[in-house]
Design an enzyme around this catalytic site. Structure first.
Site, PDB file in Angstrom:
ATOM      1  N   ARG A 158      40.826  57.615  14.847  1.00  0.00           N
ATOM      2  CA  ARG A 158      40.754  58.196  13.507  1.00  0.00           C
ATOM      3  C   ARG A 158      40.197  57.132  12.565  1.00  0.00           C
ATOM      4  O   ARG A 158      40.320  55.943  12.822  1.00  0.00           O
ATOM      5  CB  ARG A 158      42.142  58.607  12.994  1.00  0.00           C
ATOM      6  CG  ARG A 158      42.869  59.643  13.831  1.00  0.00           C
ATOM      7  CD  ARG A 158      42.285  61.041  13.635  1.00  0.00           C
ATOM      8  NE  ARG A 158      43.102  62.037  14.301  1.00  0.00           N
ATOM      9  CZ  ARG A 158      43.016  62.364  15.577  1.00  0.00           C
ATOM     10  NH1 ARG A 158      42.127  61.733  16.358  1.00  0.00           N
ATOM     11  NH2 ARG A 158      43.789  63.292  16.110  1.00  0.00           N
ATOM     12  N   CYS A 159      39.651  57.584  11.447  1.00  0.00           N
ATOM     13  CA  CYS A 159      39.372  56.656  10.364  1.00  0.00           C
ATOM     14  C   CYS A 159      40.651  55.878  10.079  1.00  0.00           C
ATOM     15  O   CYS A 159      41.752  56.430  10.155  1.00  0.00           O
ATOM     16  CB  CYS A 159      38.931  57.433   9.121  1.00  0.00           C
ATOM     17  SG  CYS A 159      38.968  56.469   7.603  1.00  0.00           S
ATOM     18  N   GLY A 160      40.513  54.590   9.761  1.00  0.00           N
ATOM     19  CA  GLY A 160      41.686  53.754   9.527  1.00  0.00           C
ATOM     20  C   GLY A 160      42.562  54.209   8.391  1.00  0.00           C
ATOM     21  O   GLY A 160      43.679  53.701   8.223  1.00  0.00           O
TER      22      GLY A 160
END
EC number: 4.1.3.30
Length: 575
Positions: free
Chosen positions: A237-239
């Site tokens: 996932r995006c951070g």
């Protein structure tokens, strides 16, 4: 005028010269390999060159678990110097910039770009020395082979970001040639369009050989450096989204080693940044690495039916999704999660827990010489403290349907992982959920206490609501420079290009619908003129004069009627 006879003469001479060059080159290559008495001698000779290369200042802080011979044996018979990668030249440039700024405690700060236009404007800023390309931006705006844009889940084809790197790097080269031509005529100093590119390699998109192929692509396409994060393929996932799944420490370490090995085979000096999302990560794909055990969470109730078993049972009974979601919340509410040491603290007396901590410190420092204990070792130690007390701890019961473990994401986990990754990478990236200078300072000082030469990276993320974190104008302005003093040399606003593109075009479109060309002139042309933006004369910006210069050479000057930047049709003389 060139006659046919001259052409024939020219062709005969040229053909003969080329033939000699090819034969000469072929002989030199054969000498480099066949001149040795055996393949083993060739490998030994080339291995010595690799070892000497590794002794250079570029690699003084880099560890490798493999030998120079391992590298040479996988190169083939062509000497490494037969292939020259421009990205390696750019990598040396990046390395020198990092060394200088780290030494001075100053930032190498930049903005993420999404196209050649933004790249060219970034290049004109003298104090922005590098460029950045985001996987998030590519995923949402430019997925070349499929055109399926989507959120940043790392599920796009693995050549997506390398292809964007190639696009930007080729644009850099065009603008560099254009600027160099102009400077050679005027005697001026050209703009440095060749800013080293740092690119997002996500989690490497697969196992070791896939990571090697990705690293190879980036080096071939023009990236001076890349960053790899410790998330799972398929669980990325995006951070700044929830649900990210971390991989074991050893798995990410293998990615870093695979990347370096590939570049060593190619003979390049590209930089790899090890990013960790373990400060905020809540899930772990496997418990295989004992270095992660201290951060895996479990329950302290006995004989509890694991959540995954209850879930399968409910699905078999066709229970509605909404009811399952409610049951999941209820299960985790009833079964609070603890790390093993938190579980001990709950079940030990204060004196017992203190005794456990003392024994643990002694075991790690004086006997094992390492910074971690496995769950098995921690349980044995707990039994030494209280042989008759049963300690309840179950990290399997709360595992997800996919089998992921519950992980206690925290700054200590990030520090532990970073200390493992640092010797095998050029920089360490701490991914955070807030712009917190004190957190960054604490992280930096603990890393530098053990590894003082480690350079750090900070994501000045647009996902943060910067106005909501208590910054006044002075603190906001100094944030980048304050971070740099703590060793966060490379700093980037990863999605700056995407956001600036969106807001500027929204302002124009919103006004244009009612004000027509008045909106365009006020919001674009006037601003271009006021700010000295070279896009105002977009034909010249795109390299029309450079192409005209090529035409003059090819057509021996007889091109006055076909030049693009002369004559009445060339409208940019109006500016």
């Amino acid at each position: 005028m060139i006659t046919m006879i001259n052409n024939k003469t020219f062709n005969r001479k040229t053909t003969g010269t080329l033939k000699k060059l090819v034969l000469s080159s072929d002989k030199s290559l054969r000498r480099s390999f066949n001149g040795a008495s055996s393949t083993k001698d060739f490998v030994f000779s080339e291995s010595s060159k690799v070892e000497e290369w590794w002794e250079s200042a570029r690699f003084k802080n880099i560890s490798r678990p493999y030998s120079a011979t391992d590298v040479v044996k996988h190169r083939g018979s062509l000497p490494a110097n037969t292939s020259i990668y421009p990205s390696s030249y750019q990598a040396r440039k990046l390395f020198n910039l990092l060394e200088e700024n780290f030494k001075n405690g100053t930032p190498l700060h930049t903005l993420g770009v999404i196209d050649p236009v933004q790249m060219s404007q970034l290049a004109r800023c003298r104090n922005i020395k590098v460029a950045y390309i985001s996987g998030w931006a590519c995923s949402s705006t430019l997925v070349g082979s499929t055109n399926e844009v989507s959120p940043d889940f790392g599920d796009y084809p693995y050549d997506t970001v390398p292809n964007q790197v190639e696009r930007i790097f080729k644009a850099q080269q065009l603008h560099d040639r254009k600027a160099f031509l102009e400077a050679s005529i005027k005697g001026s100093t050209p703009v440095d369009y060749l800013k080293p590119i740092i690119a997002d390699a996500d989690m490497g998109h697969g196992g070791p050989t896939t990571v090697m192929k990705v690293a190879k692509l980036f080096a071939e396409k023009g990236a001076a450096g890349i960053h790899l994060e410790d998330q799972m393929v398929g669980g990325k996932r995006c951070g700044h989204l929830s649900g990210a799944v971390l991989v074991p420490t050893a798995t990410h370490l293998m990615r870093l080693i695979s990347t370096r090995f590939q570049w060593d085979i190619m003979g390049t000096e590209n930089l790899v940044i090890a990013r960790t999302d373990s400060c905020n990560g809540k899930l772990l794909s496997s418990s295989s690495d004992p270095r992660d055990h201290e951060f895996i969470r479990g329950i302290i109730r006995d004989n509890v039916v694991p959540w995954s078993e209850k879930l399968i049972e409910m699905e078999d009974k066709k229970i509605p999704n909404s009811a399952i979601a409610d049951m999941e919340k209820e299960w985790y509410h009833e079964n609070e999660l603890f790390t093993f040491e938190e579980a001990l603290e709950k079940q030990f007396t204060a004196s017992e827990f203190e005794s456990y901590k003392e024994k643990k410190e002694d075991l790690m420092v004086n006997k094992l010489g390492r910074a971690y204990l496995s769950l098995r070792e921690m349980k044995l130690l707990a039994q030494e403290v209280t042989p008759l007390k049963k300690i309840i701890f179950d990290w399997d019961a709360p595992r997800t349907k996919e089998g992921y473990y519950m992980f206690n994401g925290c700054i200590e986990a990030a520090i532990r992982r970073s200390l493992v990754f640092a010797p095998y990478s050029d920089m360490i990236w701490l991914e955070t959920k807030t712009p917190d200078l004190e957190q960054a300072r604490s992280f930096s000082r603990k890393i530098h206490k053990q590894l003082p030469a480690t350079k750090l990276v900070y994501n000045l993320s647009p996902s943060f609501n910067w106005s909501a974190h208590g910054f006044d104008d002075k603190a906001l302005k100094s944030f980048v420079w304050d971070l740099a003093k703590e060793g966060f040399t490379l700093q980037l606003v990863s999605l700056a290009g995407l956001h600036s593109d969106g807001v500027s075009f929204w302002e124009l479109a919103n006004s244009f619908q009612s004000d027509g060309m008045k909106a365009y002139v006020e919001k674009v042309q006037k601003r271009e003129k006021e700010t000295n933006c070279d896009i105002m004369t977009h034909q010249l910006w795109s390299g029309a004069e450079y192409v005209d210069s090529l035409m003059k050479v090819v057509q021996n000057g007889a091109s006055s009627q076909t030049l693009s930047t002369s004559g009445e049709s060339f409208t940019e003389t109006q500016f």
